[in-house]
Design a protein around this motif. Structure first.
Motif, mmCIF file in Angstrom:
data_model
loop_
_atom_site.group_PDB
_atom_site.id
_atom_site.type_symbol
_atom_site.label_atom_id
_atom_site.label_comp_id
_atom_site.label_asym_id
_atom_site.label_seq_id
_atom_site.Cartn_x
_atom_site.Cartn_y
_atom_site.Cartn_z
ATOM 1 N N PHE A 9 0.850 -1.193 0.000
ATOM 2 C CA PHE A 9 0.000 0.000 0.000
ATOM 3 C C PHE A 9 0.880 1.235 0.000
ATOM 4 N N VAL A 10 0.622 2.140 -0.920
ATOM 5 C CA VAL A 10 1.276 3.439 -0.878
ATOM 6 C C VAL A 10 0.589 4.279 0.188
ATOM 7 N N ILE A 11 1.363 4.787 1.148
ATOM 8 C CA ILE A 11 0.799 5.718 2.122
ATOM 9 C C ILE A 11 1.375 7.101 1.862
ATOM 10 N N GLN A 34 2.805 -11.114 2.898
ATOM 11 C CA GLN A 34 3.611 -10.035 3.454
ATOM 12 C C GLN A 34 3.011 -8.713 3.007
ATOM 13 N N VAL A 35 2.635 -7.888 3.961
ATOM 14 C CA VAL A 35 1.983 -6.620 3.672
ATOM 15 C C VAL A 35 2.969 -5.483 3.953
ATOM 16 N N HIS A 36 3.100 -4.590 2.981
ATOM 17 C CA HIS A 36 4.049 -3.486 3.079
ATOM 18 C C HIS A 36 3.312 -2.146 3.055
ATOM 19 N N LEU A 37 3.783 -1.202 3.853
ATOM 20 C CA LEU A 37 3.333 0.185 3.799
ATOM 21 C C LEU A 37 4.478 0.992 3.215
ATOM 22 N N ILE A 38 4.248 1.658 2.096
ATOM 23 C CA ILE A 38 5.342 2.189 1.290
ATOM 24 C C ILE A 38 5.242 3.707 1.169
ATOM 25 N N TRP A 39 6.366 4.365 1.382
ATOM 26 C CA TRP A 39 6.441 5.808 1.162
ATOM 27 C C TRP A 39 7.858 6.153 0.711
ATOM 28 N N LYS A 40 8.082 7.399 0.403
ATOM 29 C CA LYS A 40 9.385 7.835 -0.117
ATOM 30 C C LYS A 40 10.508 7.602 0.884
ATOM 31 N N ARG A 41 10.204 7.820 2.149
ATOM 32 C CA ARG A 41 11.193 7.698 3.219
ATOM 33 C C ARG A 41 10.560 6.986 4.415
ATOM 34 N N ILE A 42 11.413 6.436 5.261
ATOM 35 C CA ILE A 42 10.916 5.870 6.514
ATOM 36 C C ILE A 42 10.789 7.017 7.510
ATOM 37 N N PRO A 44 7.387 9.181 9.972
ATOM 38 C CA PRO A 44 5.964 9.210 10.293
ATOM 39 C C PRO A 44 5.164 9.934 9.202
ATOM 40 N N VAL A 45 4.039 9.349 8.831
ATOM 41 C CA VAL A 45 3.179 9.921 7.801
ATOM 42 C C VAL A 45 1.827 10.248 8.430
ATOM 43 N N PRO A 46 1.426 11.512 8.474
ATOM 44 C CA PRO A 46 0.143 11.867 9.084
ATOM 45 C C PRO A 46 -1.019 11.466 8.183
ATOM 46 N N SER A 47 -2.025 10.861 8.776
ATOM 47 C CA SER A 47 -3.251 10.555 8.035
ATOM 48 C C SER A 47 -4.183 11.758 8.107
ATOM 49 N N ASP A 48 -5.412 11.591 7.643
ATOM 50 C CA ASP A 48 -6.371 12.694 7.725
ATOM 51 C C ASP A 48 -7.132 12.684 9.049
ATOM 52 N N SER A 49 -6.675 11.835 9.978
ATOM 53 C CA SER A 49 -7.292 11.795 11.304
ATOM 54 C C SER A 49 -6.176 11.893 12.344
ATOM 55 N N VAL A 50 -6.447 11.510 13.569
ATOM 56 C CA VAL A 50 -5.446 11.608 14.635
ATOM 57 C C VAL A 50 -4.332 10.575 14.461
ATOM 58 N N LEU A 51 -4.566 9.559 13.634
ATOM 59 C CA LEU A 51 -3.583 8.495 13.483
ATOM 60 C C LEU A 51 -2.389 8.929 12.632
ATOM 61 N N THR A 52 -1.214 8.538 13.051
ATOM 62 C CA THR A 52 0.010 8.700 12.269
ATOM 63 C C THR A 52 0.501 7.316 11.875
ATOM 64 N N LEU A 53 0.935 7.168 10.638
ATOM 65 C CA LEU A 53 1.317 5.875 10.093
ATOM 66 C C LEU A 53 2.830 5.801 9.911
ATOM 67 N N THR A 54 3.369 4.602 10.016
ATOM 68 C CA THR A 54 4.800 4.398 9.837
ATOM 69 C C THR A 54 5.044 3.482 8.646
ATOM 70 N N PRO A 55 5.746 3.940 7.629
ATOM 71 C CA PRO A 55 6.063 3.067 6.493
ATOM 72 C C PRO A 55 6.930 1.892 6.930
ATOM 73 N N THR A 56 6.810 0.779 6.232
ATOM 74 C CA THR A 56 7.671 -0.372 6.493
ATOM 75 C C THR A 56 8.781 -0.488 5.458
ATOM 76 N N THR A 57 8.639 0.207 4.336
ATOM 77 C CA THR A 57 9.667 0.193 3.309
ATOM 78 C C THR A 57 9.542 1.452 2.462
ATOM 79 N N THR A 58 10.531 1.690 1.629
ATOM 80 C CA THR A 58 10.547 2.867 0.765
ATOM 81 C C THR A 58 10.316 2.456 -0.679
ATOM 82 N N PHE A 59 10.078 3.431 -1.530
ATOM 83 C CA PHE A 59 9.937 3.145 -2.957
ATOM 84 C C PHE A 59 11.175 2.417 -3.470
#
Length: 228
Positions: A9-11, A34-42, A44-59
């Motif tokens: 999943f791209v976050i 195996q489920v991956h959360l992917i962003w440019k860098r490792i 914290p990524v803010p969601s549109d709510s109070v939750l902040t997400l952490t990528p597990t891998t990079t592009f």
């Protein structure tokens, strides 16, 4: 299964967390996946709510995925003109078994040129933007067109994920996951769709989101021009 399914999943900033977390819960129950959360860098990524997400891998470090998925949210308005994101999606889509999205994530797939000639679903407020990318807007909960599988708005992500599990594995596995998470929706109201909600409620929501829709329209026009 000889090799684990790789599902990614791209976050991104201002992702709608339920677009993401519903399918993640489903896919995390697939044996061996195996489920991956992917962003440019490792970071914290803010969601549109109070939750902040952490990528597990990079592009750069992401393995080749069997399933690439883009969730939705207001942040997709920026992603449609982000060449780093679009290039990553094109690379993954070239060899992925399934190219997928939830909610307005389909607009990002469209901006990457991955929905030309495909039927696609999205959030009801974004349906009209799909045509600029050569997609065929399809107002349904889950839209399957060859290996493109797109979910409607937000809560449709669970339906999308269960449907995809049934296609990748089998119906029994999907039904077992549905039972495990007790996905047995019985909404208290019938206002979850513009087709069934009171007309005055639909009008109120349209008025409330008009400024955001205007901003989105500008971003989509830019993305369509880039794609052309």
């Amino acid at each position: 299964m000889s090799t684990p399914l790789q599902i990614g999943f791209v976050i991104f900033p201002r992702v709608t967390q339920l677009d993401l977390t519903g399918p993640v819960q489903v896919f995390s129950s697939v044996p061996g996946a195996q489920v991956h959360l992917i962003w440019k860098r490792i970071e914290p990524v803010p969601s549109d709510s109070v939750l902040t997400l952490t990528p597990t891998t990079t592009f750069a470090e992401c393995p080749q995925l069997d399933v690439i998925c883009v969730p939705g949210g207001l942040g997709t308005d920026d992603l449609v003109n982000d060449e780093e994101v679009l290039a990553f999606l094109r690379r993954q889509a070239a060899r992925a078994q399934y190219v997928t999205s939830v909610c307005t994530g389909s607009l990002v797939l469209g901006a990457a040129g991955l929905l030309r000639g495909y039927r696609a679903a999205t959030h009801w407020t974004a349906m009209d933007f799909l045509t600029a990318f050569g997609a065929i807007p399809t107002p349904t909960r889950v839209c399957i067109d060859r290996n493109r599988i797109t979910g409607g708005g937000v809560t449709a992500g669970i339906d999308f994920a269960l449907t995809l599990v049934s296609l990748m594995l089998d119906r029994r596995t999907a039904e077992a996951i549905q039972l495990r998470i007790e996905y047995n929706p019985a909404p208290p109201f019938t206002s979850g769709s513009p087709d069934t909600a009171p007309a005055e409620l639909v009008a109120m929501i349209r008025e409330r989101i008009a400024p955001a829709q205007a901003r989105r329209a500008e971003k989509m026009q830019q993305a369509a021009a880039r794609l052309a």
